[in-house]
Design a protein around this motif. Structure first.
Motif, PDB file in Angstrom:
ATOM      1  N   SER A 134       0.833  -1.212   0.000  1.00  0.00           N
ATOM      2  CA  SER A 134       0.000   0.000   0.000  1.00  0.00           C
ATOM      3  C   SER A 134       0.859   1.250   0.000  1.00  0.00           C
ATOM      4  CB  SER A 134      -0.934  -0.013   1.219  1.00  0.00           C
ATOM      5  OG  SER A 134      -1.756  -1.161   1.210  1.00  0.00           O
ATOM      6  N   LEU A 135       1.821   1.286  -0.878  1.00  0.00           N
ATOM      7  CA  LEU A 135       2.767   2.399  -0.902  1.00  0.00           C
ATOM      8  C   LEU A 135       2.084   3.703  -1.281  1.00  0.00           C
ATOM      9  CD1 LEU A 135       5.777   0.502  -2.410  1.00  0.00           C
ATOM     10  CD2 LEU A 135       5.857   1.844  -0.302  1.00  0.00           C
ATOM     11  N   LYS A 136       2.589   4.779  -0.690  1.00  0.00           N
ATOM     12  CA  LYS A 136       2.052   6.120  -0.914  1.00  0.00           C
ATOM     13  C   LYS A 136       3.161   7.012  -1.466  1.00  0.00           C
ATOM     14  CE  LYS A 136      -0.813   5.612   3.241  1.00  0.00           C
ATOM     15  NZ  LYS A 136      -1.140   6.198   4.568  1.00  0.00           N
ATOM     16  N   PRO A 137       2.806   8.071  -2.171  1.00  0.00           N
ATOM     17  CA  PRO A 137       3.836   8.986  -2.677  1.00  0.00           C
ATOM     18  C   PRO A 137       4.747   9.510  -1.564  1.00  0.00           C
ATOM     19  CG  PRO A 137       1.758   9.443  -3.759  1.00  0.00           C
ATOM     20  CD  PRO A 137       1.468   8.422  -2.707  1.00  0.00           C
ATOM     21  N   GLU A 138       4.234   9.675  -0.370  1.00  0.00           N
ATOM     22  CA  GLU A 138       5.056  10.175   0.736  1.00  0.00           C
ATOM     23  C   GLU A 138       6.051   9.150   1.248  1.00  0.00           C
ATOM     24  OE1 GLU A 138       1.701  10.278   0.495  1.00  0.00           O
ATOM     25  OE2 GLU A 138       0.762   9.924   2.465  1.00  0.00           O
ATOM     26  N   ASP A 139       5.990   7.928   0.750  1.00  0.00           N
ATOM     27  CA  ASP A 139       7.000   6.922   1.082  1.00  0.00           C
ATOM     28  C   ASP A 139       8.247   7.066   0.210  1.00  0.00           C
ATOM     29  OD1 ASP A 139       4.340   4.569   1.464  1.00  0.00           O
ATOM     30  OD2 ASP A 139       5.456   5.569   3.069  1.00  0.00           O
ATOM     31  N   THR A 140       8.193   7.948  -0.772  1.00  0.00           N
ATOM     32  CA  THR A 140       9.332   8.162  -1.657  1.00  0.00           C
ATOM     33  C   THR A 140      10.540   8.662  -0.875  1.00  0.00           C
ATOM     34  OG1 THR A 140       7.950   8.612  -3.593  1.00  0.00           O
ATOM     35  CG2 THR A 140      10.188   9.517  -3.611  1.00  0.00           C
ATOM     36  N   ALA A 141      11.652   7.962  -0.996  1.00  0.00           N
ATOM     37  CA  ALA A 141      12.870   8.296  -0.255  1.00  0.00           C
ATOM     38  C   ALA A 141      13.975   7.320  -0.639  1.00  0.00           C
ATOM     39  CB  ALA A 141      12.632   8.217   1.249  1.00  0.00           C
ATOM     40  N   VAL A 142      15.164   7.617  -0.194  1.00  0.00           N
ATOM     41  CA  VAL A 142      16.238   6.623  -0.210  1.00  0.00           C
ATOM     42  C   VAL A 142      16.130   5.828   1.083  1.00  0.00           C
ATOM     43  CG1 VAL A 142      18.722   6.225  -0.264  1.00  0.00           C
ATOM     44  CG2 VAL A 142      17.716   8.095  -1.610  1.00  0.00           C
ATOM     45  N   TYR A 143      16.095   4.515   0.950  1.00  0.00           N
ATOM     46  CA  TYR A 143      15.956   3.636   2.100  1.00  0.00           C
ATOM     47  C   TYR A 143      17.307   3.015   2.435  1.00  0.00           C
ATOM     48  CZ  TYR A 143      10.902   4.016   2.093  1.00  0.00           C
ATOM     49  OH  TYR A 143       9.619   4.490   2.193  1.00  0.00           O
ATOM     50  N   TYR A 144      17.655   3.082   3.721  1.00  0.00           N
ATOM     51  CA  TYR A 144      18.925   2.562   4.204  1.00  0.00           C
ATOM     52  C   TYR A 144      18.687   1.466   5.226  1.00  0.00           C
ATOM     53  CZ  TYR A 144      20.762   7.018   2.428  1.00  0.00           C
ATOM     54  OH  TYR A 144      21.091   8.096   1.646  1.00  0.00           O
ATOM     55  N   CYS A 145      19.511   0.425   5.176  1.00  0.00           N
ATOM     56  CA  CYS A 145      19.498  -0.523   6.282  1.00  0.00           C
ATOM     57  C   CYS A 145      20.700  -0.235   7.179  1.00  0.00           C
ATOM     58  CB  CYS A 145      19.495  -1.971   5.808  1.00  0.00           C
ATOM     59  SG  CYS A 145      21.046  -2.585   5.148  1.00  0.00           S
ATOM     60  N   ALA A 146      20.569  -0.607   8.425  1.00  0.00           N
ATOM     61  CA  ALA A 146      21.604  -0.314   9.405  1.00  0.00           C
ATOM     62  C   ALA A 146      21.663  -1.427  10.437  1.00  0.00           C
ATOM     63  CB  ALA A 146      21.316   1.017  10.092  1.00  0.00           C
ATOM     64  N   ALA A 147      22.848  -1.578  11.027  1.00  0.00           N
ATOM     65  CA  ALA A 147      23.059  -2.606  12.046  1.00  0.00           C
ATOM     66  C   ALA A 147      23.623  -1.968  13.308  1.00  0.00           C
ATOM     67  CB  ALA A 147      24.017  -3.678  11.536  1.00  0.00           C
ATOM     68  N   ASP A 148      23.096  -2.401  14.443  1.00  0.00           N
ATOM     69  CA  ASP A 148      23.495  -1.877  15.745  1.00  0.00           C
ATOM     70  C   ASP A 148      24.122  -3.017  16.527  1.00  0.00           C
ATOM     71  OD1 ASP A 148      21.635  -0.157  18.406  1.00  0.00           O
ATOM     72  OD2 ASP A 148      23.749  -0.696  18.202  1.00  0.00           O
ATOM     73  N   ARG A 149      25.366  -2.833  16.992  1.00  0.00           N
ATOM     74  CA  ARG A 149      26.084  -3.918  17.674  1.00  0.00           C
ATOM     75  C   ARG A 149      25.643  -4.116  19.113  1.00  0.00           C
ATOM     76  NH1 ARG A 149      32.192  -2.160  16.787  1.00  0.00           N
ATOM     77  NH2 ARG A 149      31.227  -0.229  17.534  1.00  0.00           N
ATOM     78  N   ALA A 150      25.064  -3.097  19.719  1.00  0.00           N
ATOM     79  CA  ALA A 150      24.797  -3.165  21.154  1.00  0.00           C
ATOM     80  C   ALA A 150      23.353  -2.767  21.439  1.00  0.00           C
ATOM     81  CB  ALA A 150      25.756  -2.244  21.887  1.00  0.00           C
ATOM     82  N   PRO A 151      22.822  -3.192  22.589  1.00  0.00           N
ATOM     83  CA  PRO A 151      21.466  -2.779  22.965  1.00  0.00           C
ATOM     84  C   PRO A 151      21.364  -1.270  23.041  1.00  0.00           C
ATOM     85  CG  PRO A 151      22.253  -4.518  24.400  1.00  0.00           C
ATOM     86  CD  PRO A 151      23.420  -4.085  23.588  1.00  0.00           C
TER      87      PRO A 151
END
Length: 124
Positions: A85-102
């Motif tokens: 159900s994508l919307k025009p406001e979802d337009t962006a560059v999407y990044y994934c990220a990893a966190d080593r610690a809580p």
């Protein structure tokens, strides 16, 4: 060193779906959280979704709750984001990220590794 590579972005019409993937590599990959963030032109990077790598607890921004689903495949060291159900406001560059610690999974500053990003464009 951990490397994250996103894929799956593209151009889709409003109401459509996309699935993003993030493949992680590194000698020892065992993050605490992995997350998806996005950044539209002229805006700050914002939280989209996160998941705890071992337990699978999930977190979502209110703007995507009920439309996006984050998941992971531990055996493949791959993170996914199913976007419906994508919307025009979802337009962006999407990044994934990893966190080593809580920490706080919704805050970009808490993440240690980032991918290069993949463009998602939703046309109206």
């Amino acid at each position: 060193q951990v490397q994250l590579v996103e894929s799956g972005g593209g151009l889709v019409q409003a109401g459509g779906s996309l699935r993003l993937s993030c493949a992680a590599s590194g000698r020892t990959f065992s993050p605490y959280f992995m997350g998806w963030f996005r950044q539209a032109p002229g805006k700050e990077r914002e939280f989209v979704a996160a998941i705890s790598w071992s337990g699978g607890s999930t977190y979502y921004a209110n703007s995507v709750k009920g439309r996006f689903t984050i998941s992971r495949d531990n055996a493949k060291n791959t993170l996914y984001l199913q976007m419906n159900s994508l919307k025009p406001e979802d337009t962006a560059v999407y990044y994934c990220a990893a966190d080593r610690a809580p920490g706080v999974p919704t805050t970009p500053s808490g993440y240690d590794y980032w991918g290069q990003g993949t463009q998602v464009t939703v046309s109206s």
